[in-house]
Motif scaffolding. Structure first.
Motif, short mmCIF file in Angstrom:
data_model
loop_
_atom_site.label_atom_id
_atom_site.label_comp_id
_atom_site.label_asym_id
_atom_site.label_seq_id
_atom_site.Cartn_x
_atom_site.Cartn_y
_atom_site.Cartn_z
N MET A 1 37.10 32.86 33.82
CA MET A 1 37.48 32.83 32.40
C MET A 1 37.50 31.39 31.89
SD MET A 1 41.00 34.17 30.67
CE MET A 1 41.77 32.58 30.53
N ILE B 1 44.26 39.88 30.15
CA ILE B 1 43.47 39.49 28.98
C ILE B 1 43.72 40.43 27.79
CG2 ILE B 1 41.32 40.72 29.48
CD1 ILE B 1 39.86 38.10 28.63
N ALA C 1 40.35 31.30 37.03
CA ALA C 1 39.34 31.94 37.86
C ALA C 1 39.96 32.43 39.15
CB ALA C 1 38.21 30.96 38.16
N TYR D 1 35.49 46.48 33.21
CA TYR D 1 35.63 45.87 34.53
C TYR D 1 34.91 46.69 35.61
CZ TYR D 1 38.28 43.43 38.27
OH TYR D 1 38.66 42.69 39.36
N VAL E 1 43.22 40.24 35.81
CA VAL E 1 42.25 40.55 34.76
C VAL E 1 42.94 41.33 33.62
CG1 VAL E 1 40.05 41.69 34.24
CG2 VAL E 1 40.35 40.49 36.40
N SER F 1 35.41 37.40 37.12
CA SER F 1 36.43 36.53 37.71
C SER F 1 36.55 35.14 37.10
CB SER F 1 36.14 36.36 39.20
OG SER F 1 35.02 35.52 39.38
N SER G 1 37.25 33.79 27.33
CA SER G 1 36.29 34.82 27.74
C SER G 1 36.11 34.83 29.25
CB SER G 1 34.92 34.58 27.11
OG SER G 1 34.97 34.75 25.72
N TYR G 2 36.18 36.03 29.82
CA TYR G 2 35.72 36.24 31.19
C TYR G 2 34.22 36.38 31.15
CZ TYR G 2 39.97 36.97 33.90
OH TYR G 2 41.14 36.78 34.58
#
Lengths: 88, 427
Positions: B283, B219, B303, B378, B216, B281, B276-277
């Motif tokens: 994207m 990003i 993902a 997150y 994550v 989990s 975009s997420y």
């Protein structure tokens, strides 16, 4: 996981309040240089933003890339010295 | 060998140092180091450096709960072969099975009767039958029938996950609080996935042995795209809002990393990516490659789902749009090529993740992205809904100043090309 602060905000330029010249939405802005910009919105500012309202995105399915009026307000504030821009 | 192991331990303590009070921990930290030195585990220069103003890496243990949100288990077609499937996710073993009516169900794999593994059982009509004593479990988690018994006992219910099939993909909703997915937390439709002028999914899966926060983090990490993935970002912006985290990136080609186009081949000029997420989990990346004579449109899915706190399953999926410049066959070939390319990209990340340590206090320069604000976003998936703070979901924008990175990277690319030319190697 504890949420920790970004040291760059303490060591470098801080976040500063700024109102959009278009809609009056108040956000917090930081510029680490002329081309770097951070913008912290809150719920009130998001609902005040006209461009955001006009955009059909921003409902979770798409991305609202940013408000051009706010962008202009920030650029102007930086030029006028209202928002500090560290010398590079 | 002994020394190497011990040094690795010194840089990666099992108990994070510096978390249990500033003064006391420092003393015990130094004490611990001294012990290691006496035992010959640590070289002395490391200890000297430890005496004054050294930045210490801090890391709490990985979270004990798993993120709330939709998680993709892969292509749904893979689960429609009439057999139950075993999936290790959220620290548990799950059984995924398609019942006779077509619905795909996800249950805890362990039968509440005597603990056998339902994913080794058989699908019988609407239910999954346990291989041990043929107890029949429905997709709602209830035991429907025990063929050799007159009645099903009370409390014959196991854990069931809410599932969703969309765009050829299977999703499960994970919520440690046990609530159903709220209507505003959705995975948006991927238009190309069901359209005839787009390819089918090219789907890849790998197991990665680290906590899923690492993937994550990518990003917001502009610079690693240059150093790890050999791409060349020129524009980079992040937007976090609600349960969505976005990265907008534009980039140029890297002539020192890719074979240049031959005469007559289309030349790649750059790319535009909006990724975009949607939740913790999954994207979706609208990724367009710009060539001198066309734009190639693709959608990339990145993902994962956690297997446990220290490993996760990483998925990538890609579809490519046909155009008047790109026939059906050419689009399919391109999707395969991009799929392999993305898999190589994962491997480049894995090489870093395998050897790095978890770090909660990364030291950032102004040309780094908003790592702390990303982690603040997150965190919303790891606390109860009632404990989600406004700051975790309020809109935050960060536009990176790429002036300096672009300047330095241009020079580095030129240097690489010049060195190769001097060595008589092709560019």
């Amino acid at each position: 996981m504890t949420v920790r602060p970004d040291d760059r905000l303490l060591d470098g330029a801080p976040m500063q309040p700024l109102c959009c010249r278009q809609c009056g939405a108040e956000v917090e802005v930081r510029k680490a240089s002329w081309h770097q910009t951070s913008v912290q919105w809150n719920a009130e500012a998001v609902s005040a933003c006209l461009e955001r309202r006009a955009s059909s995105l921003g409902d979770g399915s798409g991305v609202f890339p940013g408000c051009t009026a706010l962008r202009d307000s920030i650029a102007r504030a930086a030029l006028e010295g209202v928002i500090a821009v560290p010398e590079s | 060998m002994m020394v190497r192991r011990a040094v690795a331990r010194a840089s990666r303590p099992s108990r994070p140092m510096g978390l249990d009070g500033p003064a006391g921990s420092r003393t015990s930290y130094l004490g611990e180091l001294r012990t290691r030195v006496l035992k010959g585990w640590v070289d002395v220069t490391a200890v000297e450096a430890g005496n004054s103003g050294v930045r210490r890496i801090e890391a709490e243990a990985v979270p004990t709960r798993y993120a709330r949100g939709w998680h993709c288990l892969g292509l749904s077609a893979g689960f429609k072969d009439g057999r139950p499937h075993t999936v290790s996710a959220f620290g548990q073993k799950l059984v995924v099975f398609q019942s006779g009516s077509g619905a795909i169900n996800v249950l805890d794999a362990y039968c509440r009767h005597m603990g056998a593994d339902l994913s080794k059982g058989t699908i019988k009509g609407e239910e999954i039958a346990c291989p041990f004593h043929d107890w029949r479990w429905g997709g709602d988690g209830r035991c429907k029938k025990i063929p050799y018994a007159r009645r099903v006992p009370l409390r014959a219910r196991t854990a069931a996950w809410t599932t969703m099939e969309q765009d050829g993909l299977l999703f499960v909703w994970n919520d440690p609080e046990g609530n159903p997915p709220p209507p505003e937390v959705t995975i948006p439709r991927i238009e190309g996935a069901t359209r005839d002028d787009w390819t089918e999914w090219v789907w890849k899966e790998i197991v990665v042995e680290t906590n899923c926060r690492e993937v994550v983090d990518n990003i917001v990490d502009m610079a690693h795209f240059f150093y790890v993935h050999f791409s060349f970002p020129t524009y980079f912006k992040n937007i976090f809002e609600g349960h969505v985290a976005t990265q907008i990136m534009k980039g140029n080609g890297r002539p020192d990393a890719r074979r240049p186009a031959k005469a007559g081949e289309p030349q790649m000029l750059g790319n535009t990516s909006v990724a975009s997420y949607h939740g913790p989990s999954f994207m979706i990346d609208d990724l367009t490659y710009h060539y001198d004579d066309m734009d190639l449109k693709s959608v990339l899915v990145n993902a994962h789902y956690p297997i446990d706190g220290n490993s996760f399953m990483l998925h990538s999926g890609i579809i490519v749009q046909q155009s008047d410049k790109l026939s059906k066959d050419a689009a399919e070939a391109m999707a395969q090529k991009l799929g392999d390319f993305i898999l190589r990209g994962f491997d480049q990340d894995v090489q870093i993740w395998k050897h790095k340590t978890r770090i909660d206090n990364p030291l950032l320069c102004e040309e780094d992205g908003p790592v702390y604000q990303l982690r603040r976003w997150y965190e919303q998936f790891y606390v109860d809904v009632a404990d989600v703070k406004p700051e975790m979901v309020e809109r935050f924008e960060f536009e990176l100043d790429t002036t300096r990175p672009v300047e330095v990277w241009k020079q580095e690319v030129e240097d690489n090309l010049a060195r190769r030319a001097a060595e008589g190697r092709p560019a």
